[in-house]
Design a protein around this motif. Structure first.
Motif, PDB file in Angstrom:
ATOM      1  N   THR A 176      18.905 -82.442 118.133  1.00 53.94           N
ATOM      2  CA  THR A 176      17.521 -82.471 118.657  1.00 53.94           C
ATOM      3  C   THR A 176      16.529 -82.703 117.534  1.00 53.94           C
ATOM      4  O   THR A 176      15.611 -83.539 117.648  1.00 53.94           O
ATOM      5  CB  THR A 176      17.211 -81.145 119.377  1.00 53.94           C
ATOM      6  N   ASN A 177      16.692 -81.989 116.405  1.00 54.27           N
ATOM      7  CA  ASN A 177      15.786 -82.184 115.268  1.00 54.27           C
ATOM      8  C   ASN A 177      15.888 -83.599 114.725  1.00 54.27           C
ATOM      9  O   ASN A 177      14.880 -84.227 114.371  1.00 54.27           O
ATOM     10  CB  ASN A 177      16.115 -81.180 114.159  1.00 54.27           C
ATOM     11  N   ALA A 178      17.131 -84.110 114.623  1.00 50.02           N
ATOM     12  CA  ALA A 178      17.317 -85.465 114.100  1.00 50.02           C
ATOM     13  C   ALA A 178      16.635 -86.495 114.978  1.00 50.02           C
ATOM     14  O   ALA A 178      16.087 -87.495 114.485  1.00 50.02           O
ATOM     15  CB  ALA A 178      18.816 -85.759 113.981  1.00 50.02           C
ATOM     16  N   ALA A 179      16.663 -86.270 116.287  1.00 49.59           N
ATOM     17  CA  ALA A 179      16.023 -87.214 117.215  1.00 49.59           C
ATOM     18  C   ALA A 179      14.502 -87.095 117.186  1.00 49.59           C
ATOM     19  O   ALA A 179      13.780 -88.105 117.251  1.00 49.59           O
ATOM     20  CB  ALA A 179      16.548 -86.974 118.632  1.00 49.59           C
ATOM     21  N   LYS A 180      13.996 -85.866 117.050  1.00 49.29           N
ATOM     22  CA  LYS A 180      12.545 -85.630 117.111  1.00 49.29           C
ATOM     23  C   LYS A 180      11.832 -86.138 115.864  1.00 49.29           C
ATOM     24  O   LYS A 180      10.799 -86.817 115.959  1.00 49.29           O
ATOM     25  CB  LYS A 180      12.264 -84.138 117.291  1.00 49.29           C
ATOM     26  N   TYR A 181      12.379 -85.768 114.673  1.00 45.79           N
ATOM     27  CA  TYR A 181      11.658 -86.058 113.430  1.00 45.79           C
ATOM     28  C   TYR A 181      12.044 -87.442 112.907  1.00 45.79           C
ATOM     29  O   TYR A 181      12.677 -87.593 111.868  1.00 45.79           O
ATOM     30  CB  TYR A 181      11.948 -84.967 112.397  1.00 45.79           C
ATOM     31  N   ASN A 182      11.601 -88.452 113.667  1.00 49.99           N
ATOM     32  CA  ASN A 182      11.920 -89.840 113.336  1.00 49.99           C
ATOM     33  C   ASN A 182      10.813 -90.726 113.887  1.00 49.99           C
ATOM     34  O   ASN A 182      10.513 -90.682 115.087  1.00 49.99           O
ATOM     35  CB  ASN A 182      13.279 -90.227 113.943  1.00 49.99           C
ATOM     36  N   ASP A 183      10.183 -91.501 113.034  1.00 48.99           N
ATOM     37  CA  ASP A 183       9.092 -92.374 113.477  1.00 48.99           C
ATOM     38  C   ASP A 183       9.413 -93.848 113.274  1.00 48.99           C
ATOM     39  O   ASP A 183       8.524 -94.696 113.208  1.00 48.99           O
ATOM     40  CB  ASP A 183       7.795 -92.021 112.733  1.00 48.99           C
ATOM     41  N   ARG A 184      10.708 -94.171 113.158  1.00 49.08           N
ATOM     42  CA  ARG A 184      11.104 -95.556 112.938  1.00 49.08           C
ATOM     43  C   ARG A 184      11.189 -96.301 114.266  1.00 49.08           C
ATOM     44  O   ARG A 184      11.322 -95.700 115.346  1.00 49.08           O
ATOM     45  CB  ARG A 184      12.453 -95.619 112.217  1.00 49.08           C
ATOM     46  N   GLY A 185      11.198 -97.608 114.169  1.00 44.03           N
ATOM     47  CA  GLY A 185      11.343 -98.437 115.371  1.00 44.03           C
ATOM     48  C   GLY A 185      12.754 -98.370 115.917  1.00 44.03           C
ATOM     49  O   GLY A 185      12.955 -98.283 117.139  1.00 44.03           O
ATOM     50  N   GLN A 186      13.742 -98.414 115.019  1.00 43.41           N
ATOM     51  CA  GLN A 186      15.144 -98.306 115.418  1.00 43.41           C
ATOM     52  C   GLN A 186      15.696 -96.993 114.859  1.00 43.41           C
ATOM     53  O   GLN A 186      15.964 -96.869 113.667  1.00 43.41           O
ATOM     54  CB  GLN A 186      15.953 -99.494 114.891  1.00 43.41           C
ATOM     55  N   ARG A 187      15.861 -96.059 115.752  1.00 45.43           N
ATOM     56  CA  ARG A 187      16.282 -94.725 115.345  1.00 45.43           C
ATOM     57  C   ARG A 187      17.772 -94.527 115.644  1.00 45.43           C
ATOM     58  O   ARG A 187      18.266 -95.010 116.660  1.00 45.43           O
ATOM     59  CB  ARG A 187      15.479 -93.664 116.101  1.00 45.43           C
ATOM     60  N   TRP A 188      18.436 -93.792 114.725  1.00 47.57           N
ATOM     61  CA  TRP A 188      19.842 -93.465 114.986  1.00 47.57           C
ATOM     62  C   TRP A 188      20.180 -92.088 114.424  1.00 47.57           C
ATOM     63  O   TRP A 188      19.557 -91.599 113.491  1.00 47.57           O
ATOM     64  CB  TRP A 188      20.798 -94.518 114.410  1.00 47.57           C
ATOM     65  N   VAL A 189      21.174 -91.481 115.055  1.00 51.32           N
ATOM     66  CA  VAL A 189      21.712 -90.186 114.618  1.00 51.32           C
ATOM     67  C   VAL A 189      23.235 -90.332 114.571  1.00 51.32           C
ATOM     68  O   VAL A 189      23.848 -90.797 115.542  1.00 51.32           O
ATOM     69  CB  VAL A 189      21.324 -89.043 115.572  1.00 51.32           C
ATOM     70  N   GLU A 190      23.816 -89.943 113.419  1.00 50.30           N
ATOM     71  CA  GLU A 190      25.268 -90.058 113.241  1.00 50.30           C
ATOM     72  C   GLU A 190      25.877 -88.671 113.118  1.00 50.30           C
ATOM     73  O   GLU A 190      25.391 -87.839 112.349  1.00 50.30           O
ATOM     74  CB  GLU A 190      25.576 -90.877 111.988  1.00 50.30           C
TER      75      GLU A 190
END
Length: 734
Positions: A636-650
């Protein structure tokens, strides 16, 4: 060059049975009598020549038949002395007088006859003065010289030497007194093979040994075997005992016709000898020998007292250094780290050139030491040795041959094991001290055609350079090492007890805190629910009466109440985790991750985040309910704290050789500055305003850390600000 001497030949020399020679020296006669009736069981074949014709064919005859007066005197002495027999007693036989020495043995009563010396030589007066001179000597070497001068005066021997053994039983002449123009051996060294073990044993059992004539012809005993034991006669305490022919040849090669040795025994160990030489035969009466024997015992005592005083002064100095060092390490929180921190004091503590501290499979080198790889090899060898309680050597390469490669820095080693359970070691190194030893002749014994070891013929000074040896460790260092080991164990135990006490107190406070959090969360719910209801009623029932500003404030209050309820719910969840029992079971984490991602599908869709899974996660022993929350919070934190156009979580698992597995959650989000790495795990700690990045309480990472630590694991972070963050965690200790 002499042929090399084999170990078997040296062994044969060291086992020569010199205590059962079967013969005596010719300056006396020996009888072996039965104590019951003084029947002669054995006799030296010179009895008739030395004592008189009445002693011809003495074996099998009673002493009363041969010398009635002597028989009566001996019978009286034996009856009055059930233990140790008095020696000597002076007896008369015709116009001659004899000093008689008596010894009780299993073979019978041994009776030694020697020509009697002067009746009153007042040796005790001279002894008193000599003893006073010894005590007043300012240092040990002066004491040695005064002792030798007295023995020379008393006995008339031309060369009198103080001969000291080292730890390997090599000898050195440490002082000398010459009363004639003879060769000096002062300072020369003699190999251990010159005085083999069985000879040293006899020196320990008998204080004095005299050889009046090194060219004598041995006088056999008759019969050769004891009638009572069936074995050769044990002459360990017989003054007339014949000596080894090898030793007689040794003396003749030195141009010595007469020899006497006085044993110096300190603390039960043969310290050395007062060795006396003369170029012509020389017989000493019993009284002179008795005075020398008493004098040797006093010299031994004085040497022991001086050594003890020196040892005590060294120990006091070492103790002062050690006490200062103990004070230093006792003030440190981590005792083992203190050993490394205070390197100069640690080396001074033992008079060492270098040291190595091996703790938790990590080795720290201090001062002048071998290379790291060499120290590791040495440690591997030490682990096979019995350090009970320590290991010490001044010639490491003799016991550990690879040490020859680094003898310059570590010829000497003293090692202690700091823990009975763990392989923690403390090593001190001493550098090589190259010595030039001057021997009395080449020390290797030449080999005769008969395969018998012969004594060397030349005693001219022969120099040898000795390498691979360090200054020996003293008693003060040995005691210091043991006391340091005990002190470290005591300090570690004390710190452990303190930590246990602090942990118990912390656990109690955590329990109280969890209880408080639960009670607070439970008790605050109803007032907050009521407050929220009343605010809703006010806004709905009085919206026409209230101004727009008042309505805005009511809505703000409602928002604050919602935040407060969320914080209370988070606090309640945190306290619930603290109270929960961790139910460990084998969990398929890949399947668990599928369930977590399904639960978070709405957030993932709203944030437009790509989920990457490089490979399946392994199974692990954990509590599935709690670990599900860890993954949920991190994703959840990895998804929330991201302001890029193409976001990813691994989400994945690090490939590594051994357990435990290391899991990670990585993103390409906003990143975290290093200065905040510890702050982000604090309760309710946010790095951004409440309204930024979809809000939140700032407790997710705190809860995740709490869950992982309850499993016995750990969590840590790697991040580059502006580029992304990776959270790693393990569920078991490494």
């Amino acid at each position: 060059m002499n042929d090399p001497v084999t170990a078997a030949q040296l062994d044969a020399c060291s086992h020569e049975p010199i205590h059962i020679p079967g013969s005596i020296q010719p300056h006396g006669a020996l009888l072996v009598l039965s104590e019951e009736d003084l029947l002669c069981l054995q006799a030296s074949i010179n009895c008739s020549d030395f004592l008189g014709p009445e002693f011809a064919r003495a074996t099998g005859r009673r002493l009363a038949e041969m010398a009635p007066d002597i028989a009566a005197r001996l019978a009286q002495v034996l009856a009055e002395s059930p233990g140790i027999l008095p020696s000597p007693i002076t007896v008369g036989l015709g116009q001659r007088r004899f000093d008689v020495s008596l010894h009780r043995t299993e073979a019978g009563v041994m009776v030694e006859f020697e020509a009697a010396g002067p009746q009153d030589a007042h040796y005790h007066r001279h002894l008193q003065q000599a003893l006073a001179d010894l005590k007043s000597a300012p240092e040990l070497i002066t004491q040695h010289r005064r002792a030798l001068a007295f023995v020379s005066w008393l006995t008339g021997f031309e060369r009198v030497m103080m001969y000291r053994f080292d730890d390997d039983w090599h000898g050195q002449v440490v002082a000398e007194h010459l009363s004639a123009p003879v060769d000096s051996y002062d300072g020369l060294h003699f190999p251990a093979t010159d005085i083999p073990p069985q000879a040293r044993d006899l020196y320990c059992r008998s204080w004095l040994r005299l050889i009046p004539n090194a060219s004598y012809q041995p006088v056999p005993m008759e019969p050769g075997l004891s009638p009572r034991t069936g074995r050769p006669l044990d002459m360990s305490f017989v003054s007339l005992r014949s000596v080894s022919p090898v030793h007689l040849e040794y003396l003749r090669n030195m141009n010595v016709a007469a020899s006497m040795s006085i044993s110096l025994i300190v603390e039960g160990r043969l310290w050395g000898l007062i060795a006396c030489h003369h170029r012509t035969p020389r017989v000493l009466p019993f009284a002179v020998r008795a005075a020398c024997e008493i004098f040797g015992q006093v010299v031994s005592f004085e040497i022991g007292a001086r050594q003890e005083a020196l040892r005590l002064s060294q120990y006091v100095r070492a103790t002062e250094i050690q006490s200062r060092f103990f004070d230093v390490i006792a003030s440190e929180k981590n005792v083992l780290d203190a050993l490394v921190k205070y390197t100069p004091q640690l080396l001074e503590f033992m008079g060492a050139g270098g040291a190595a501290v091996h703790v938790n499979q990590h080795t720290t080198l201090l001062g002048e030491t071998p290379a790291p790889a060499q120290v590791e090899e040495l440690l591997s060898w030490l682990k096979t040795q019995d350090l009970n309680p320590l290991f010490e050597t001044s010639s490491l390469s003799q016991q550990f041959p690879p040490a020859a490669a680094f003898h310059a820095s570590a010829s000497g080693l003293l090692a202690i094991k700091l823990s009975r359970v763990e392989p923690h070691y403390l090593l001190w190194f001493r550098p090589e001290v190259v010595q030039t030893v001057t021997w009395a002749g080449q020390p290797d014994k030449p080999l005769a055609e008969s395969e018998r070891l012969n004594p060397r013929k030349s005693f001219a000074a022969w120099q040898q350079t000795v390498t691979g040896r360090a200054t020996p460790w003293g008693e003060a260092e040995r005691k210091g090492a043991q006391e340091l080991m005990q002190a470290i164990n005591a300090l570690v135990l004390r710190r452990t007890q303190t930590l246990l006490s602090e942990n118990m107190e912390l656990e109690r406070r955590n329990t109280d805190l969890n209880s408080f959090a639960y009670i607070a969360a439970h008790d605050l719910r109803e007032p907050l629910r009521g407050l929220q209801n009343y605010l809703s009623f006010m806004r709905e029932d009085h919206s026409r009466e209230l101004s727009s500003e008042a309505l805005r404030k009511i809505r703000t209050m409602e928002s604050l109440v919602s935040q407060c309820k969320e914080l209370i719910e988070t606090l309640n969840r945190y306290s619930r985790i603290g109270r929960m029992e961790v139910a460990l079971t084998e969990v398929d984490l890949d399947k668990l991750l599928d369930e977590v991602l399904l639960t978070l599908s709405g957030i993932i869709r709203d944030q437009d985040v790509e989920i990457r899974r490089p490979g399946p996660l392994p199974s692990a022993s954990c509590d599935p309910v709690l670990i599900r929350e860890v993954f949920a919070n991190l994703i959840t934190n990895a998804a929330k704290y991201n302001d890029r156009g193409q976001r990813w979580v691994e989400i994945g698992c690090v490939e590594q050789p051994g357990p435990p597995p290391t899991f990670y959650v990585r993103d390409n989000g906003i990143g975290i500055r290093e200065k905040h790495f510890s702050d982000i795990f604090l309760m309710f700690r946010r790095l951004h305003p409440q309204e930024a990045y979809h809000g939140g309480t700032g407790a997710g990472l705190t809860i995740a850390k709490h869950i992982i630590e309850r499993h016995g694991g750990r969590i840590w972070i790697e991040s580059t600000y502006g580029q992304g963050t990776t959270f790693y965690f393990q569920l078991q200790p490494p």
